[in-house]
Design a protein around this motif. Structure first.
Motif, PDB file in Angstrom:
ATOM      1  N   ALA A 261       3.484 -84.020  17.473  1.00  0.00           N
ATOM      2  CA  ALA A 261       4.159 -85.158  16.853  1.00  0.00           C
ATOM      3  C   ALA A 261       4.388 -86.268  17.869  1.00  0.00           C
ATOM      4  O   ALA A 261       4.289 -87.453  17.560  1.00  0.00           O
ATOM      5  N   CYS A 264       1.359 -88.233  18.233  1.00  0.00           N
ATOM      6  CA  CYS A 264       1.071 -89.030  17.032  1.00  0.00           C
ATOM      7  C   CYS A 264       2.189 -90.026  16.723  1.00  0.00           C
ATOM      8  O   CYS A 264       2.218 -90.620  15.646  1.00  0.00           O
ATOM      9  N   TYR A 266       3.035 -93.061  17.404  1.00  0.00           N
ATOM     10  CA  TYR A 266       2.742 -94.410  16.929  1.00  0.00           C
ATOM     11  C   TYR A 266       2.136 -94.401  15.533  1.00  0.00           C
ATOM     12  O   TYR A 266       2.380 -95.290  14.734  1.00  0.00           O
ATOM     13  N   ALA A 267       1.328 -93.373  15.271  1.00  0.00           N
ATOM     14  CA  ALA A 267       0.726 -93.254  13.945  1.00  0.00           C
ATOM     15  C   ALA A 267       1.832 -93.114  12.894  1.00  0.00           C
ATOM     16  O   ALA A 267       1.785 -93.721  11.827  1.00  0.00           O
ATOM     17  N   LEU A 268       2.844 -92.318  13.215  1.00  0.00           N
ATOM     18  CA  LEU A 268       3.942 -92.122  12.272  1.00  0.00           C
ATOM     19  C   LEU A 268       4.739 -93.403  12.086  1.00  0.00           C
ATOM     20  O   LEU A 268       5.128 -93.738  10.973  1.00  0.00           O
ATOM     21  N   GLU A 270       3.586 -96.442  12.467  1.00  0.00           N
ATOM     22  CA  GLU A 270       2.732 -97.346  11.686  1.00  0.00           C
ATOM     23  C   GLU A 270       2.864 -97.043  10.199  1.00  0.00           C
ATOM     24  O   GLU A 270       2.997 -97.937   9.368  1.00  0.00           O
ATOM     25  N   LEU A 271       2.832 -95.739   9.882  1.00  0.00           N
ATOM     26  CA  LEU A 271       2.923 -95.333   8.486  1.00  0.00           C
ATOM     27  C   LEU A 271       4.266 -95.753   7.893  1.00  0.00           C
ATOM     28  O   LEU A 271       4.328 -96.338   6.804  1.00  0.00           O
TER      29      LEU A 271
END
Lengths: 329, 329
Positions: A261, A264, A266-268, A270-271
């Motif tokens: 986690a 990830c 930044y991905a979270l 962004e979402l």
């Protein structure tokens, strides 16, 4: 361009509204903001931010419409509310647009009665942007009108189509009518009759669409009555929140996942930003003779700033002239 | 217990239905399944699975109701459809419950007219389980009835409350009425009048609830008219799909994220399973004199197996007796 902002509207008013107004200056070019409301409280909020820039002024209003006030009573009993003052500024030509995160029903009632409706428009409608897989879908009506006729639905299609063209630059927006199935035989009398009006229109009508279509990107505009649109909006927020919450929990359950986690992260973020309504901020009340942007009651300062920008854009693009033209073709 | 299963219903029928029926034997104790439909096609599907166990038999039906058939016409013109045969088995006491992933309107029409309604029930309603943060919320009606009266809504509350008690073992289910705000002044005439009926009832009524409440776990039962419930259901599916899709994309964008996503793989699968309707599988049609479970048209074999189990449970728990008792208190 001069934007009237209801400083008393929203869960965290006037603090976040004052902050949002100041932030909007960075994303608006050469626009002025009038903060309308209890001047002592606005002053206090401004002081905690180190004072207001010259382009933000304050207009005192002695009353506040509460979230549980009945819209029509608020109109009668609170003539000096921040909402009434904002609408009056636009009606009198002293502001080009208004933004409020306050009592939605009261904003709709004030705007409808004091600005009046555009020529030919029967009912105003709130158009909300929903994030789809490849962009945004404009859903109208999100709750201005809980008793729709087929003609109201048709006019919503015309209004949102004009907005979509002008503000988002979509050449020929695809308009869908929300139903419980795509087949002609499905639905209640309201959508069946409205469907016939759309079929006969000059709009780029793609037929009945189902709830999933709001997020699939298959339509640019999805039309429904206010009760349904409001449920759709709040259900979407609820699902998004619960999924992100479930994800956060699931990601903390083991060390392996916590490391994953972290990678990830930044991905979270962004979402979360993508499904966060504050990124867009405001929903235009289409059909009134003026530019009126309704913000979410839970708006943060960023959402307020974005709503102020949207209000200015809608006014600058002459959306209302194109709505009137669209209704007369 | 003997369950009639419409082998011709659903996007991938009869293949996945036959497979689901076989899989259901592993999760059902001592139940038999009757696969109803085109026996040649069911046989072919069975052969590709290596034949049918002794507890699964086939009953031939020569007609199929298509997804775009009008329900009432299907009833009249296709007397030997798989749906008609399944309903007839239950009506004649040869099966204890039925499951169909076919044309929902046709299942509702057949079940309503051929099984009849329970004493005192005005309209049947489809109750769908939605995943919430800490369990499930039962939403009724998901599309059986697009023209509701306040009494229909009230009866939905009674029926879903009984189902929740019996099948999920919740002692005193909290029942909310879906509206566009929690305040008494909000909403259309339908929900306002229905609210008064709930207030006067013996149900554990918690008042108006908003769309978010379906996922927050604040209510066990959420009541709404079929049009709204159907939109709610499909919007939720759409949001969940789009978020999971956005997440997958975001997780593939950099090497760092791909490694992180690999470490979180099981967390993501858990989440996808949690919001996947196939885990629950069936939605009971409450109010008809029999046990009738409606499965999603896009059901996989697991969803069909789960729907068969739910159908057996609803029949075993005598939900219908408790619905009738609930309506007469």
């Amino acid at each position: 361009m001069r934007i009237a902002v209801d400083a008393m509207g929203g869960d965290d008013a006037p603090g976040v509204v004052v902050k949002g107004a100041v932030e909007s200056l960075a994303i608006l070019n050469g626009h002025d903001v009038v903060l309308v409301g209890d001047s002592a409280r606005i002053d206090a909020a401004a002081r905690s931010l180190g004072g207001l820039p010259a382009r933000v002024e304050i207009l005192h209003a002695s009353q506040v419409v509460r979230m549980d006030d009945k819209p029509i009573e608020a109109l009668r009993r609170k003539p000096d509310s921040s909402i009434a003052r904002c609408v009056a500024l636009v009606a009198g030509g002293e502001a080009d647009a208004l933004v409020s995160a306050g009592n939605t029903g009261a904003v709709v009632a004030h705007a409808t009665l004091k600005l009046g409706l555009l020529e030919g428009v029967r009912r105003p409608g709130i158009a909300v942007d929903m994030p789809s897989i490849d962009g945004y879908t404009l859903v109208i009506d999100a709750g201005a009108n809980v008793k729709c006729t087929p003609e109201h639905l048709y006019q919503y299609g015309v209004m949102a189509s004009a907005y979509c063209k002008d503000v988002y630059g979509k050449a020929d927006p695809r308009v869908g009518l929300l139903n419980i199935g795509q087949e002609q035989v499905k639905g209640n009398p309201l959508v069946k009759e409205a469907g016939a009006l759309f079929e006969d229109s000059a709009l780029n009508y793609i037929g009945f669409v189902e709830g999933r279509c709001v997020f699939s990107g298959d339509a640019d505009v999805v039309v429904c009555e206010g009760f349904v649109g409001n449920v759709l909006l709040k259900v979407s927020e609820g699902v998004a929140d619960v999924i992100i919450e479930m994800l956060r929990e699931a990601f903390q359950r083991t060390l392996r996942r916590r490391i994953g986690a972290k990678l990830c992260e930044y991905a979270l973020r962004e979402l979360a930003a993508r499904v966060d309504c504050s990124e867009h901020g405001g929903a235009p009340l289409l059909g009134v003779n003026g530019s009126c942007m309704i913000a979410h009651g839970g708006s943060n300062s960023r959402a307020i700033a974005n709503a102020i920008r949207s209000a200015a854009e809608a006014a600058a693009y002459h959306v209302n002239e194109h709505i009137v033209a669209g209704l007369h073709t």
